[in-house]
Design a protein around this motif. Structure first.
Motif, short mmCIF file in Angstrom:
data_model
loop_
_atom_site.label_atom_id
_atom_site.label_comp_id
_atom_site.label_asym_id
_atom_site.label_seq_id
_atom_site.Cartn_x
_atom_site.Cartn_y
_atom_site.Cartn_z
N LEU A 101 0.82 -1.20 0.00
CA LEU A 101 0.00 0.00 0.00
C LEU A 101 0.85 1.25 0.00
O LEU A 101 0.58 2.21 -0.71
CB LEU A 101 -0.93 0.00 1.22
CG LEU A 101 -2.12 -0.97 1.16
CD1 LEU A 101 -2.86 -0.98 2.48
CD2 LEU A 101 -3.06 -0.61 0.02
N GLU B 216 -7.00 -8.55 -4.11
CA GLU B 216 -8.27 -8.01 -3.67
C GLU B 216 -8.81 -8.69 -2.42
O GLU B 216 -9.49 -8.06 -1.61
CB GLU B 216 -9.32 -8.15 -4.78
CG GLU B 216 -9.64 -9.57 -5.11
CD GLU B 216 -10.63 -9.69 -6.23
OE1 GLU B 216 -11.39 -10.66 -6.23
OE2 GLU B 216 -10.64 -8.79 -7.07
N LEU C 31 -8.09 -6.90 0.78
CA LEU C 31 -8.69 -5.60 1.05
C LEU C 31 -9.90 -5.74 1.94
O LEU C 31 -10.72 -6.65 1.79
CB LEU C 31 -9.12 -4.94 -0.28
CG LEU C 31 -7.99 -4.54 -1.23
CD1 LEU C 31 -8.58 -4.05 -2.55
CD2 LEU C 31 -7.12 -3.47 -0.61
N GLU D 23 -11.81 -0.26 2.88
CA GLU D 23 -10.81 0.15 1.89
C GLU D 23 -11.38 0.12 0.48
O GLU D 23 -11.09 1.00 -0.35
CB GLU D 23 -9.59 -0.74 2.01
CG GLU D 23 -8.79 -0.49 3.28
CD GLU D 23 -7.69 -1.52 3.46
OE1 GLU D 23 -6.68 -1.19 4.10
OE2 GLU D 23 -7.85 -2.65 2.96
N VAL D 24 -12.19 -0.88 0.17
CA VAL D 24 -12.80 -0.95 -1.16
C VAL D 24 -13.72 0.24 -1.39
O VAL D 24 -13.72 0.86 -2.47
CB VAL D 24 -13.58 -2.27 -1.33
CG1 VAL D 24 -14.37 -2.27 -2.65
CG2 VAL D 24 -12.63 -3.45 -1.28
N TYR E 28 -11.59 3.28 -2.06
CA TYR E 28 -10.98 3.24 -3.38
C TYR E 28 -11.97 3.65 -4.48
O TYR E 28 -11.56 4.18 -5.51
CB TYR E 28 -10.43 1.84 -3.66
CG TYR E 28 -9.23 1.47 -2.82
CD1 TYR E 28 -8.37 2.47 -2.37
CD2 TYR E 28 -8.97 0.16 -2.49
CE1 TYR E 28 -7.27 2.14 -1.58
CE2 TYR E 28 -7.87 -0.18 -1.71
CZ TYR E 28 -7.02 0.81 -1.25
OH TYR E 28 -5.94 0.51 -0.49
N ALA F 260 -11.90 7.34 -5.39
CA ALA F 260 -10.72 7.88 -6.07
C ALA F 260 -11.03 8.41 -7.47
O ALA F 260 -10.59 9.51 -7.82
CB ALA F 260 -9.63 6.81 -6.13
N GLN G 48 -8.28 10.52 -9.27
CA GLN G 48 -7.14 9.68 -8.92
C GLN G 48 -7.33 8.27 -9.48
O GLN G 48 -8.46 7.78 -9.55
CB GLN G 48 -6.97 9.60 -7.40
CG GLN G 48 -6.72 10.95 -6.75
CD GLN G 48 -5.43 11.58 -7.21
OE1 GLN G 48 -4.43 10.87 -7.36
NE2 GLN G 48 -5.45 12.89 -7.43
N SER H 150 -7.18 4.07 -9.61
CA SER H 150 -7.42 3.01 -8.63
C SER H 150 -6.11 2.30 -8.30
O SER H 150 -5.29 2.05 -9.18
CB SER H 150 -8.43 2.00 -9.19
OG SER H 150 -8.62 0.95 -8.27
N PRO H 151 -5.87 1.93 -7.03
CA PRO H 151 -4.60 1.31 -6.63
C PRO H 151 -4.53 -0.19 -6.90
O PRO H 151 -3.55 -0.82 -6.56
CB PRO H 151 -4.55 1.60 -5.14
CG PRO H 151 -5.97 1.63 -4.72
CD PRO H 151 -6.73 2.21 -5.88
N CYS I 167 -15.92 -1.92 -12.94
CA CYS I 167 -15.05 -0.76 -12.73
C CYS I 167 -14.97 0.13 -13.97
O CYS I 167 -14.87 1.35 -13.86
CB CYS I 167 -13.67 -1.22 -12.30
SG CYS I 167 -13.61 -1.83 -10.61
#
Length: 488
Positions: free
Chosen positions: A220, A228, A231, A235-236, A239, A242, A247, A249-250, A262
């Motif tokens: 991270l 995944e 996570l 946290e999901v 995200y 973002a 921003q 996605s990580p 997504c």
């Protein structure tokens, strides 16, 4: 029968401005009438220098004058205006001179309970003057005086201060309506749980094995994609916010279901943020103004004040005697002020001034516009009570027909429209000349105003409010973590 017969008539305005005898025509059996003129019309086509006394009120551009004394009722000095032009033309054509004065009570006139009238109408009704100049022709007044034909038709309206921009702290939320914000919030809140459910239900590995073997915290911190299944639900959800903030996605997805979800979410975020940015720029550069009032119904239902001139003319008589509900409602809370006080109240805001439209056009360009013809006053769209303006004479006056014919000739020649256009232009040019003396001292400021303006704190106050609100929320969360001993 032979010989010549001379005809004489009674002259109301002959030499020395007294009643006398006027020669009209001669008649002989052989030739008949020698002059062959309209005898009745000839009686009132030449007043032989008689001095008429006319009563009127200041109401530019129709009537304009200068007082010789401060108190009402005195003699006035005429200035260039519509009715003064008509009066001078009549004086030239009919050979008379005139004296202008105001009514003693400084009113146009309204009907009293005893049947008499105040102001200008009452002055003519009692034959205290020969005639009045501009006066609104109404049904009630025709029982007290005799009117010429109407030479100008004028509607009533009202003016207010132009609406100002809405508070700029609302700019960050103005690009979208409230229902759009609610839908956007609901979609954002549910997108995280939906993706988390996809993560749990799909058996596919979404990340490279060698990347997934690295410790979670290290992955991270280094910005490397993680598996995944490692996570958490929170946290999901974070995200998924973002893309809304521009921003990336990580994490990298490998399952088709996750990719499809997504991709649609990122495309939705791209459209939403693009529309928001464009609309926000428009809101900051061209601020939205507060709503305006354009009808009497809207004015009566508003929380602002309204009023009219304290000269108590046909406008006062209209609202006072009307049985129309909106007129009755407005009259109950009507205020009465002079012209200058009324316009000052309008400029302060929260006040509507009711009167005649051309009257407003004239005083706005004359007294309340800058040299670029910009003004802070706005004329409402609704027009009501269109009335004709004419001159009034005492009942039974022998002069009415002569002046009536003159008005007809002036109207047919198109002079009324041309004169009105000229007078409004003269008022505008006079206003420009009066403000030009200060143009040199303000040229730098005007140049800056006309150029592109940079955003100031005023434009970005909503952004700063959001920042302060975010800091405050973070502080409250920090206090809660310390209090509960649950630092993360």
């Amino acid at each position: 029968m032979s010989g010549e017969v001379a005809m004489y008539g009674r002259c109301l305005h002959c030499a020395a401005r007294k009643v006398g005898i006027l020669y009209l025509d001669s008649w002989t059996p052989e030739k008949g009438f020698l002059r062959r003129v309209d005898i009745l019309r000839e009686l009132f086509s030449n007043f032989h220098g008689h001095v008429f006394e006319t009563v009127t009120m200041d109401f530019a551009p129709f009537i304009d004058y200068t007082r010789t004394i401060d108190e009402p009722g005195g003699v006035t000095i005429p200035k260039d205006s519509m009715d003064v032009r008509i009066l001078k033309e009549a004086a030239r054509l009919f050979n008379f001179s005139f004296i202008m004065r105001e009514p003693k009570d400084n009113q146009w006139g309204y009907l009293l309970e005893n049947g008499s009238w105040t102001g200008t109408v009452g002055t003519i009704q009692r034959s205290e003057a020969d005639f009045s100049m501009m006066l609104s022709v109404t049904w009630e007044r025709t029982y007290a005086v005799t009117f010429t034909r109407a030479y100008y038709v004028e509607p009533m309206t009202f003016v207010m201060r132009k609406p100002g921009p809405l508070p700029q702290w609302q700019a960050p939320i103005k690009p979208f309506t409230w229902d759009t914000w609610i839908y956007l919030l609901v979609v954002t809140v549910f997108s995280g749980p939906l993706l988390w459910v996809i993560f749990k239900l799909t058996p596919a590995r979404h990340f490279l094995e060698e990347e997934a073997k690295k410790p979670k915290s290290k992955a991270l911190n280094s910005g490397i994609a993680i598996e995944e299944q490692d996570l958490s639900f929170g946290e999901v959800c974070l995200y998924m916010i973002a893309p809304l903030l521009g921003q990336p996605s990580p994490f990298l997805l490998r399952s088709s279901s996750g990719k499809t979800f997504c991709c649609l979410w990122w495309f939705f975020c791209f459209l939403a943020t693009t529309l928001y940015r464009g609309s926000l720029i428009a809101c900051l550069t061209v601020p939205e103004v507060s709503p305006t009032l354009d009808t009497l119904e809207e004015l009566a239902d508003s929380n602002i004040k309204w009023g009219m001139l304290n000269t108590y003319g046909s406008d006062y008589q209209l609202f006072r005697a009307s049985t129309v509900p909106v007129y009755m409602k407005l009259f109950k809370k009507m205020h009465f002020h002079g012209e200058r006080d009324s316009m000052e109240l309008v400029l302060r805001g929260g006040y509507a001034f009711i009167s005649w439209k051309t009257y407003f056009r004239n005083i706005i360009v004359r007294d309340y516009s800058d040299k670029n013809r910009q003004t802070k006053i706005r004329i409402a769209r609704e027009e009501f009570f269109p009335g004709g303006f004419g001159w009034s004479f005492p009942k039974g006056s022998p002069y009415t027909e002569s002046f009536d014919r003159l008005f007809q000739r002036i109207i047919e020649a198109g002079l009324i429209k041309q004169w009105m256009k000229d007078l409004i232009s003269l008022s505008a040019s006079g206003s420009t000349a009066s403000t030009s003396s200060s143009s040199s001292s303000s040229s730098a400021a005007e140049g800056e105003e006309n150029s592109l303006q940079a955003f100031t704190v005023y434009h970005l106050q909503g952004t700063f409010y959001l920042l302060v609100g975010g800091y405050s929320l973070a502080g409250l969360v920090l206090i809660a973590e310390i209090f509960f001993g649950n630092n993360k």
